[in-house]
Design a protein around this motif. Structure first.
Motif, PDB file in Angstrom:
ATOM      1  N   LEU A   1       0.823  -1.205   0.000  1.00  0.00           N
ATOM      2  CA  LEU A   1       0.000   0.000   0.000  1.00  0.00           C
ATOM      3  C   LEU A   1       0.861   1.260   0.000  1.00  0.00           C
ATOM      4  N   PHE A   2       1.982   1.223   0.705  1.00  0.00           N
ATOM      5  CA  PHE A   2       2.860   2.394   0.727  1.00  0.00           C
ATOM      6  C   PHE A   2       3.401   2.698  -0.667  1.00  0.00           C
ATOM      7  N   PHE A   3       3.843   1.663  -1.376  1.00  0.00           N
ATOM      8  CA  PHE A   3       4.389   1.892  -2.712  1.00  0.00           C
ATOM      9  C   PHE A   3       3.297   2.307  -3.697  1.00  0.00           C
ATOM     10  N   ILE A   4       2.079   1.783  -3.515  1.00  0.00           N
ATOM     11  CA  ILE A   4       0.965   2.223  -4.357  1.00  0.00           C
ATOM     12  C   ILE A   4       0.660   3.691  -4.088  1.00  0.00           C
ATOM     13  N   ALA A   5       0.718   4.094  -2.814  1.00  0.00           N
ATOM     14  CA  ALA A   5       0.477   5.495  -2.469  1.00  0.00           C
ATOM     15  C   ALA A   5       1.528   6.397  -3.110  1.00  0.00           C
ATOM     16  N   LEU A   6       2.787   5.986  -3.074  1.00  0.00           N
ATOM     17  CA  LEU A   6       3.829   6.767  -3.743  1.00  0.00           C
ATOM     18  C   LEU A   6       3.578   6.854  -5.246  1.00  0.00           C
ATOM     19  N   TYR A   7       3.131   5.743  -5.803  1.00  0.00           N
ATOM     20  CA  TYR A   7       2.823   5.722  -7.235  1.00  0.00           C
ATOM     21  C   TYR A   7       1.726   6.732  -7.567  1.00  0.00           C
ATOM     22  N   LEU A   8       0.671   6.782  -6.742  1.00  0.00           N
ATOM     23  CA  LEU A   8      -0.401   7.751  -6.966  1.00  0.00           C
ATOM     24  C   LEU A   8       0.092   9.181  -6.748  1.00  0.00           C
ATOM     25  N   LEU A   9       0.994   9.371  -5.793  1.00  0.00           N
ATOM     26  CA  LEU A   9       1.546  10.707  -5.558  1.00  0.00           C
ATOM     27  C   LEU A   9       2.343  11.207  -6.762  1.00  0.00           C
ATOM     28  N   SER A  10       2.920  10.287  -7.511  1.00  0.00           N
ATOM     29  CA  SER A  10       3.677  10.717  -8.689  1.00  0.00           C
ATOM     30  C   SER A  10       2.765  11.334  -9.743  1.00  0.00           C
ATOM     31  N   PHE A  11       1.453  11.086  -9.645  1.00  0.00           N
ATOM     32  CA  PHE A  11       0.486  11.687 -10.558  1.00  0.00           C
ATOM     33  C   PHE A  11      -0.180  12.922  -9.956  1.00  0.00           C
ATOM     34  N   SER A  12       0.245  13.305  -8.760  1.00  0.00           N
ATOM     35  CA  SER A  12      -0.358  14.474  -8.128  1.00  0.00           C
ATOM     36  C   SER A  12       0.690  15.508  -7.725  1.00  0.00           C
ATOM     37  N   SER A  13       1.858  15.433  -8.332  1.00  0.00           N
ATOM     38  CA  SER A  13       2.918  16.383  -8.020  1.00  0.00           C
ATOM     39  C   SER A  13       2.519  17.797  -8.411  1.00  0.00           C
ATOM     40  N   PRO A  14       2.714  18.782  -7.514  1.00  0.00           N
ATOM     41  CA  PRO A  14       2.416  20.174  -7.881  1.00  0.00           C
ATOM     42  C   PRO A  14       3.330  20.700  -8.968  1.00  0.00           C
ATOM     43  N   ILE A  15       4.443  20.024  -9.217  1.00  0.00           N
ATOM     44  CA  ILE A  15       5.345  20.447 -10.290  1.00  0.00           C
ATOM     45  C   ILE A  15       4.745  20.115 -11.657  1.00  0.00           C
TER      46      ILE A  15
ATOM     47  N   SER B   1      -4.058  14.870  -4.262  1.00  0.00           N
ATOM     48  CA  SER B   1      -3.025  14.172  -3.493  1.00  0.00           C
ATOM     49  C   SER B   1      -3.434  13.864  -2.059  1.00  0.00           C
ATOM     50  N   PHE B   2      -4.650  14.219  -1.644  1.00  0.00           N
ATOM     51  CA  PHE B   2      -5.026  14.058  -0.231  1.00  0.00           C
ATOM     52  C   PHE B   2      -4.981  12.594   0.193  1.00  0.00           C
ATOM     53  N   TRP B   3      -5.726  11.740  -0.491  1.00  0.00           N
ATOM     54  CA  TRP B   3      -5.788  10.329  -0.068  1.00  0.00           C
ATOM     55  C   TRP B   3      -4.466   9.594  -0.267  1.00  0.00           C
ATOM     56  N   PRO B   4      -3.728   9.822  -1.339  1.00  0.00           N
ATOM     57  CA  PRO B   4      -2.393   9.197  -1.415  1.00  0.00           C
ATOM     58  C   PRO B   4      -1.493   9.559  -0.244  1.00  0.00           C
ATOM     59  N   TRP B   5      -1.552  10.832   0.197  1.00  0.00           N
ATOM     60  CA  TRP B   5      -0.750  11.219   1.357  1.00  0.00           C
ATOM     61  C   TRP B   5      -1.228  10.498   2.620  1.00  0.00           C
ATOM     62  N   VAL B   6      -2.543  10.361   2.787  1.00  0.00           N
ATOM     63  CA  VAL B   6      -3.088   9.650   3.953  1.00  0.00           C
ATOM     64  C   VAL B   6      -2.634   8.198   3.947  1.00  0.00           C
ATOM     65  N   LEU B   7      -2.758   7.540   2.801  1.00  0.00           N
ATOM     66  CA  LEU B   7      -2.353   6.134   2.696  1.00  0.00           C
ATOM     67  C   LEU B   7      -0.855   5.968   2.937  1.00  0.00           C
ATOM     68  N   ALA B   8      -0.074   6.894   2.401  1.00  0.00           N
ATOM     69  CA  ALA B   8       1.375   6.814   2.599  1.00  0.00           C
ATOM     70  C   ALA B   8       1.736   7.009   4.066  1.00  0.00           C
ATOM     71  N   GLY B   9       1.073   7.943   4.728  1.00  0.00           N
ATOM     72  CA  GLY B   9       1.373   8.180   6.143  1.00  0.00           C
ATOM     73  C   GLY B   9       0.996   7.015   7.031  1.00  0.00           C
ATOM     74  N   ILE B  10      -0.143   6.372   6.741  1.00  0.00           N
ATOM     75  CA  ILE B  10      -0.575   5.228   7.546  1.00  0.00           C
ATOM     76  C   ILE B  10       0.329   4.020   7.337  1.00  0.00           C
ATOM     77  N   SER B  11       0.711   3.786   6.110  1.00  0.00           N
ATOM     78  CA  SER B  11       1.447   2.563   5.782  1.00  0.00           C
ATOM     79  C   SER B  11       2.955   2.683   5.949  1.00  0.00           C
ATOM     80  N   PHE B  12       3.481   3.908   6.057  1.00  0.00           N
ATOM     81  CA  PHE B  12       4.934   4.068   6.136  1.00  0.00           C
ATOM     82  C   PHE B  12       5.565   3.335   7.323  1.00  0.00           C
ATOM     83  N   PRO B  13       5.023   3.430   8.560  1.00  0.00           N
ATOM     84  CA  PRO B  13       5.668   2.713   9.676  1.00  0.00           C
ATOM     85  C   PRO B  13       5.738   1.206   9.446  1.00  0.00           C
ATOM     86  N   VAL B  14       4.685   0.633   8.869  1.00  0.00           N
ATOM     87  CA  VAL B  14       4.687  -0.808   8.612  1.00  0.00           C
ATOM     88  C   VAL B  14       5.684  -1.145   7.507  1.00  0.00           C
ATOM     89  N   MET B  15       5.740  -0.301   6.467  1.00  0.00           N
ATOM     90  CA  MET B  15       6.720  -0.529   5.409  1.00  0.00           C
ATOM     91  C   MET B  15       8.139  -0.500   5.966  1.00  0.00           C
TER      92      MET B  15
END
Length: 308
Positions: A193-207, A259-273
């Motif tokens: 889930l963490f890597f999927i969240a990062l993948y989704l974040l790559s499509f929500s970059s403000p750049i 990017s809201f939900w990808p950030w939420v998923l990344a934050g929740i799953s990061f400690p487990v990752m």
């Protein structure tokens, strides 16, 4: 001489009697009957068509489909990839329910997990090129730890030993990880889930703004920004992708996401990752030590090192 002849005659008569008995018990065509073997009592089984392995093949198809959609279609890719990962729990249940646990299925399951995760992380390396060395290290650690663990289990524990049969005396953490199905599922699921969240974040970059596709009209002095220029923020440059990276323009044009939900998923799953990576390190170290113990015993059995 008479004793030798008598023994030869007795042996010949014994063979003749055995042949006569065989013909009398044989089929009508004159062939002797063949005693049934133990394998004849069981129906023929095709290991490759066991239900857990069929589920494994379906997982591979879904994974390949997700890779096809990965560069341009994040929602479709995430859905297919997630289903493929969730089926990892179903094939284990099917193996227990149908009593179809096999070594081929265990290896197929592990190889599928390692390859799909590696492919996703490879894409993240292109989406976040400044963090490529981190992603490369994660792939190397994942592959090395599981290979060493599997090899040490087969070499030291025997070919019949499962890689999940970790003795508690060697590592209580690995024992808990592999024997507790809930712990194993949570760690594997949130790691993906963490890597999927990062993948989704790559499509929500403000750049990666759609405006980057439109050239900016220069002012009266002739100054202007070229298409593809980055936002002037050192923090954003460190975190998000370069607009000139692979598929960046397509991301900006068609697949911009919130990017809201990808950030939420990344934050929740990061400690487990992070915990999963610690387990990989422990697994690598323990497997290495186990193999070294076997090497010491083998050298002593061979009389090495030689005494001077």
């Amino acid at each position: 001489m008479n004793g030798v002849r008598a023994r030869r005659q007795a042996a010949a008569e014994k063979e003749k009697t055995a042949a006569t008995n065989g013909n009398s018990n044989g089929k009508s065509n004159g062939h002797a009957a063949v005693a049934p073997t133990a394998d004849d009592d069981y129906p023929h089984e095709n290991i490759f068509l066991f239900w857990p392995n069929v589920i494994g093949y379906f997982r591979i198809i879904l994974a390949i489909a997700s890779l096809y959609y990965m560069p341009l279609h994040p929602r479709t890719c995430s859905l297919l990839y997630s289903i493929s990962c969730l089926l990892d729990a179903l094939d284990g249940y099917a193996a227990r329910y149908f009593e179809q646990s096999t070594r081929f299925g265990a290896v197929l399951d592990m190889v599928t997990d390692r390859c799909t995760t590696a492919c996703l992380i490879v894409f993240l390396s292109t989406a976040f090129p400044r963090w490529a060395i981190v992603f490369q290290g994660l792939v190397a650690l994942d592959l090395a730890s599981h290979y060493m663990h599997m090899y040490a289990t087969l070499a030291m524990g025997g070919s019949e030993t499962s890689h999940k049969a970790v003795d508690r005396s060697r590592s209580w953490l690995l024992n808990l990880y592999y024997t507790n199905k809930t712990v194993l599922f949570v760690f594997c699921a949130l790691n993906e889930l963490f890597f999927i969240a990062l993948y989704l974040l790559s499509f929500s970059s403000p750049i990666l703004q759609p405006s980057l596709l439109k050239p900016i009209v220069p002012d009266a002095v002739g100054n202007g920004l070229h298409a593809g220029a980055q936002i002037n923020s050192s923090i954003l440059r460190q975190i998000f992708a370069n607009p000139h990276s692979a598929a960046a323009l397509e991301m900006a044009r068609a697949n911009k996401m919130d990017s809201f939900w990808p950030w939420v998923l990344a934050g929740i799953s990061f400690p487990v990752m992070a915990g999963k990576q610690i387990i990989n390190v422990i697994q690598l170290v323990k497997a290495s030590k186990w193999l070294a113990e076997g090497d010491v015993k083998a050298r002593r059995a061979a009389g090495l090192p030689r005494r001077r």
